[in-house]
Design an enzyme around this catalytic site. Sequence first.
Site, PDB file in Angstrom:
ATOM      1  N   TYR A 152      -3.671  10.991   0.986  1.00  0.00           N
ATOM      2  CA  TYR A 152      -4.041  10.881  -0.036  1.00  0.00           C
ATOM      3  C   TYR A 152      -4.047  12.019  -1.302  1.00  0.00           C
ATOM      4  O   TYR A 152      -3.624  12.226  -2.143  1.00  0.00           O
ATOM      5  CB  TYR A 152      -5.474  10.354  -0.485  1.00  0.00           C
ATOM      6  CG  TYR A 152      -5.385   8.719   0.094  1.00  0.00           C
ATOM      7  CD1 TYR A 152      -5.445   8.454   1.430  1.00  0.00           C
ATOM      8  CD2 TYR A 152      -5.698   7.816  -0.824  1.00  0.00           C
ATOM      9  CE1 TYR A 152      -5.495   7.130   1.822  1.00  0.00           C
ATOM     10  CE2 TYR A 152      -5.492   6.383  -0.500  1.00  0.00           C
ATOM     11  CZ  TYR A 152      -5.397   6.006   0.768  1.00  0.00           C
ATOM     12  OH  TYR A 152      -5.414   4.646   1.072  1.00  0.00           O
ATOM     13  N   HIS A 206      -4.832  -7.990  -0.342  1.00  0.00           N
ATOM     14  CA  HIS A 206      -4.055  -6.754  -0.053  1.00  0.00           C
ATOM     15  C   HIS A 206      -3.416  -6.477   1.351  1.00  0.00           C
ATOM     16  O   HIS A 206      -2.172  -6.163   1.559  1.00  0.00           O
ATOM     17  CB  HIS A 206      -5.262  -5.571  -0.089  1.00  0.00           C
ATOM     18  CG  HIS A 206      -4.378  -4.298  -0.057  1.00  0.00           C
ATOM     19  ND1 HIS A 206      -3.897  -3.568  -1.009  1.00  0.00           N
ATOM     20  CD2 HIS A 206      -4.292  -3.354   0.950  1.00  0.00           C
ATOM     21  CE1 HIS A 206      -3.632  -2.364  -0.661  1.00  0.00           C
ATOM     22  NE2 HIS A 206      -3.917  -2.267   0.696  1.00  0.00           N
ATOM     23  N   ASP A 226       1.041  -1.299   0.021  1.00  0.00           N
ATOM     24  CA  ASP A 226       0.027   0.044  -0.054  1.00  0.00           C
ATOM     25  C   ASP A 226       0.940   1.190   0.022  1.00  0.00           C
ATOM     26  O   ASP A 226       2.071   1.365  -0.744  1.00  0.00           O
ATOM     27  CB  ASP A 226      -0.942  -0.168   1.123  1.00  0.00           C
ATOM     28  CG  ASP A 226      -2.022   0.833   1.032  1.00  0.00           C
ATOM     29  OD1 ASP A 226      -2.001   2.124   1.527  1.00  0.00           O
ATOM     30  OD2 ASP A 226      -3.057   0.557   0.491  1.00  0.00           O
TER      31      ASP A 226
END
Lengths: 454, 468
Positions: free
Chosen positions: B387, B444, B238
């Site tokens: 982000y 993930h 990630d």
Amino acid sequence: MFTEVLVALLIGGLIFFLVQRSRTQVLKAEDGWWGAGAPPDGGEDATIRPFKVTSSDEELEDLYRRIDQTRPVPSLEDSQFNYGFNSQYLQKVVSYWRNDFDWRRQVDKLNRYPHFRTNIEGIDIHYLHVKPKKVPEGSTAIPLIMVHGWPGSFYEFYGLIPLLTEPSDPQDLVFEVVCPSIPGYGFSEAPHKKGFDSVCAAHVFHKLMKRLGFQKFYAHGGDWGWLVTTNMAQLEPEIVKGLHVNFAPPSKPGLSMTLSIMLGRRFPKMFGFTDMDIQRLYPRMEKLVVEPIKESGYMHIQATKPDTVGRGLNDSPVGLAAYILEKFSTWTSHDFRNLEDGGLTRKFSLDDLLTNVMIYWTSGCIVSSMRFYKENFGKGLYQPHSKMPVYVPTGFACFPDELMHTPKLWVEQKYHKLVTFTAMARGGHFAAMEEPQLMAEDIQNFTKTVEKKK
Amino acid sequence: MQRLHLLKGAFCGLAAFQQQLLIGSAVAAGGILLHMVLKRKQVKSIPLGEGWWGAGKKPLSEDDTIYPFKVQTSDEEIADLHERIDRTRYTDPLEDSCFQYGFNSTYLKTVVSYWRHTFDWKKQVEVLNQYPHFKTKIEGLDVHYVHVRPPHRENQKVVPLMLVHGWPGSFYEFYKMLPLLTENQDGLVFEVICPSIPGYGFSEAPHKQGFDSLAAARIFLTLMERLGFSQFYLQGGDWGSLITTNMAQMKPLCVKGLHLNMFMSTRGIKVMLSLMIGPYLPFLVGFSREDVRRLFPFFEKNVWDILRETGYLHIQATKPDTVGCGVNDSPVGLAAYLLEKFSSWTDLRNRDLVDGGLERKFSLDEVLTIVMIYWTTGSIVSSMRFYKENVKGNPDNRVDAKTGIFVPTGLAAFPGELLHCPKSLAQIRYRNIYSYTFMPRGGHFAAFEEPQLLANDLVQFVKKVEKF
């Protein structure tokens, strides 16, 4: 012999062609059932029950306790509203909410107009029904349904309603207004089944108007209200006498629209582009791609995971306020993102803004309101209704700060009977609440034009 | 032999200046060729840059001491949590919607009931404290990390390793891997540093705008330097994958090896062509059968599913302060928001299950501990801002997107990962791939879900680099 056959074929072909063109496409909808479980055996309960907005001490205490327990996170230095609702300014709004905002007084204001509820297709539909007090001799009040959007509510129309039901100018038309809440919003019950999209809402509202005894009526809407009223016009074009909207993003890019985007700046006259059109559409990448991406995060997550994103907002009144009021700032003018206070109180009063938030808070409808996005976008972008034009007389009020700018050419692509197109002097997305006077004028102008044409 | 004589004869036959010209051109050509060969071998790196993220103005000097840190809790904290949980206002899910509209409210009530009545945060805090934690100030921020020294050091090669987490994860995701890496006695053992990205968990959040993965990479490099490590390995997934990649790009001489469980290629003609030809003639573009199985049908798997799962990314990359506000007040809201990812990103088919398949791979204690780290530190908003900071401007034009990675790289491709990247496409950026493994299972959150598999792959990669 040969020539006669040829002529007959030609005439036949011509007739066929003409008939095809004049045959308008009609949208179809089926009856649905949105209540919990299976529909009951007996018929539907069609009674209309008067409804009053109420509050209680417990409700207020609970609200205040949650407000006091907010855990604020300071915004980054000098970020204003660019990262979302600015935390420092949010504290000021919350402080007003906690100490000065009088919900009971606002509830009295809400109850100024008569509210009702009635059960349609298994869910309780809430609406306002405002009859004019005085109708001029020899005429009847014109029925009008007004539909709100997200994150709005029926309350957005409160400034507009008196201008339509009690106009000061004797030359103006007098309206009888019905103002429903979309199922899943405010005091309308939320659907319990999947699949409740704008066409279903339009179908339910048609039933509502029939139940109230209206054979024909006008419709007005912005945001989701635009789509619901458009669907109403597509479902029963004979019943909707006129459609007035202030928001009409094109559902699919047609040839003329695409050409106009590519060549419009060079040849504005060819596409009927005004100066304002050029200013709001170009530079293309920035205005048509980058800006919408910057502002559509909420739409993306609500159209995919409404239950997740709405979850926390139903527990945190301050979170809910930040989420909803951010839109009242940014969608009124994009420039407000660079202001410390988001320009929130430049066009709206905190009382009005918080009343709208309280409608979402007290009814706990934020999750169901968000689901409407998934129901409408989840089936894919090209639904039957998005490919079908609208044949009902339409009026479009083009506000300069609306989210998506639509020049006349694009509106005409879908609304084949565009009767009026007005470039409004000022106003953004929440036009009815921000500029009720201007909106009322345009509705009057549009309705008069349609009435005269008959 | 005869030809040589002929050439020699021809050469001597030329006029003097012609001979010089010929020699000069030959030397020049040789020089250019040599330069080109050397340039290709030369490892490119990206500039370190600089930054300061504290509140207000930067002071003249900064304290670089390392302080031990213990995770703590209090009765008040737990009582406040319980009170908020008790006041949750649930909304019934639509009939038969499972996890398609997000975290199912009916199942959420089950999770929350466990959280309220059975979950023991004090015990979990002790679990967290089983390894030593520290904090130190870098670029104006208190950076938190866990430092695990292997207990058996004699006759073993001790290799320093940094593990970097992502969103919505934390350092805690690596806890099951730590014993597998630090307690072996087969000759190779790791000394592990596990930091929290600034803005996540116990690391202070930046106060200034612009804190992106390059800044995080630089801070973590400073951390390793401060701890006295001149060469080390990196592992990440990630955001951790991007940060460790940046670290390898900034100081390639310090990074002995880079191991990733999530990685992406660049856009470009080669990628597009591969994706078009891939399903039909995979061998032509370097795709194995497993690659084809994981990548296609392209639109369904890579475009629609990505669109369906990236709403959170879109809103966090544009309005983090707005969306984070409510979830910082509502623990149940926070749990739904974070745990939805632990469901969907482990296996996309979980969306069709009534309970989202959450407890198939994780225990409620584990996932609720991750939620509690976000809750007790109030770091959800700052975690979301990361982000926006990384998406600002055009991320494809950022210096790190245009630079390759030349340190030895190990890639672990998990089948449930959101985006599959075949080796042939990864090679466009990662120029020195030592190992590429098709992992048999896992999604993930690989370190959290399949710690043994990930640890095994990491160890085999490091052994390859160390020539063990």
